[in-house]
Design a protein around this motif. Sequence first.
Motif, short mmCIF file in Angstrom:
data_model
loop_
_atom_site.label_atom_id
_atom_site.label_comp_id
_atom_site.label_asym_id
_atom_site.label_seq_id
_atom_site.Cartn_x
_atom_site.Cartn_y
_atom_site.Cartn_z
N ALA A 294 2.11 9.29 -6.08
CA ALA A 294 2.42 10.61 -5.74
C ALA A 294 3.36 11.11 -6.74
O ALA A 294 3.45 12.11 -7.19
CB ALA A 294 2.92 10.75 -4.30
N LEU A 295 4.32 9.96 -7.19
CA LEU A 295 5.15 10.37 -8.39
C LEU A 295 4.78 10.64 -9.61
O LEU A 295 5.05 11.12 -10.29
CB LEU A 295 6.24 9.55 -8.48
N LEU B 20 2.18 6.77 -14.98
CA LEU B 20 2.76 6.46 -13.64
C LEU B 20 1.59 6.61 -12.43
O LEU B 20 1.49 5.61 -11.56
CB LEU B 20 4.08 7.34 -13.14
N PHE B 21 0.65 7.56 -12.46
CA PHE B 21 -0.14 7.88 -11.46
C PHE B 21 -1.29 6.63 -11.56
O PHE B 21 -1.64 6.01 -10.41
CB PHE B 21 -0.92 9.05 -11.90
N LEU B 22 -1.62 5.98 -12.81
CA LEU B 22 -2.64 4.79 -12.81
C LEU B 22 -1.89 3.78 -12.32
O LEU B 22 -2.57 2.83 -11.71
CB LEU B 22 -2.98 4.90 -14.29
N MET B 23 -0.41 3.60 -12.64
CA MET B 23 0.00 2.50 -12.17
C MET B 23 -0.20 2.25 -10.69
O MET B 23 -0.27 1.38 -9.87
CB MET B 23 1.31 2.19 -12.86
N GLY B 24 0.42 3.53 -10.13
CA GLY B 24 0.26 3.76 -8.63
C GLY B 24 -0.96 3.40 -7.95
O GLY B 24 -1.29 2.82 -6.89
N VAL B 25 -2.22 3.88 -8.62
CA VAL B 25 -3.44 3.67 -8.09
C VAL B 25 -3.69 2.24 -8.24
O VAL B 25 -4.36 1.98 -7.22
CB VAL B 25 -4.46 4.46 -8.82
N THR C 13 0.76 -1.12 0.00
CA THR C 13 0.10 0.15 -0.11
C THR C 13 0.93 1.24 -0.02
O THR C 13 0.67 2.10 -0.88
CB THR C 13 -0.76 -0.13 1.25
N ALA C 14 1.80 1.08 0.87
CA ALA C 14 2.88 2.39 0.81
C ALA C 14 3.35 2.77 -0.37
O ALA C 14 3.72 3.72 -1.06
CB ALA C 14 3.76 2.09 1.92
N LEU C 15 4.03 1.54 -1.17
CA LEU C 15 4.46 1.60 -2.43
C LEU C 15 3.49 2.06 -3.40
O LEU C 15 3.97 3.17 -4.22
CB LEU C 15 5.09 0.26 -2.84
N GLY C 16 2.52 1.83 -3.46
CA GLY C 16 1.35 2.16 -4.26
C GLY C 16 1.31 3.48 -4.03
O GLY C 16 0.90 4.49 -5.17
#
Length: 129
Positions: free
Chosen positions: A96-97, A105-110, A88-91
């Motif tokens: 945020a990046l 990158l935002f969609l991958m993080g979400v 969760t923290a990594l996501g």
Amino acid sequence: MKVEALLFGGVALFFAGSAALYGAWSGEPAGTAVLIIAFGMAGLVAFFCLIQYRRRGSRPQDRTDAEVVDAAGSLEFFPPHSAWPVITALGFAVAALGVIYGLWLFLMGVGVLARGVLGMAFQYVNRPD
């Protein structure tokens, strides 16, 4: 949890009134949006506390005649080892990046964030009580 629900309900009403007055007098949308979000967050906590109170009833902390021994015993189950908080923290960090570097990158993080949150929420769903 009844006292906590009333407390956060009062905070939510304060933010709702502040948002209405601030929005009407200032006409500035950013501050109004922040106050509306604060109202939503306080309202969500009040709703959660109210639902917990209705499900579980009053706690020993809510009664004036309660003894210390009334609150003894296990409170909840807390998992000893879990990788889901790290995921969760990594996501969240990748999302945020992604705000800085691009939508992809935002969609991958979400996606990673959603998987981590769902993993934390449902990792012990079939655990016997």
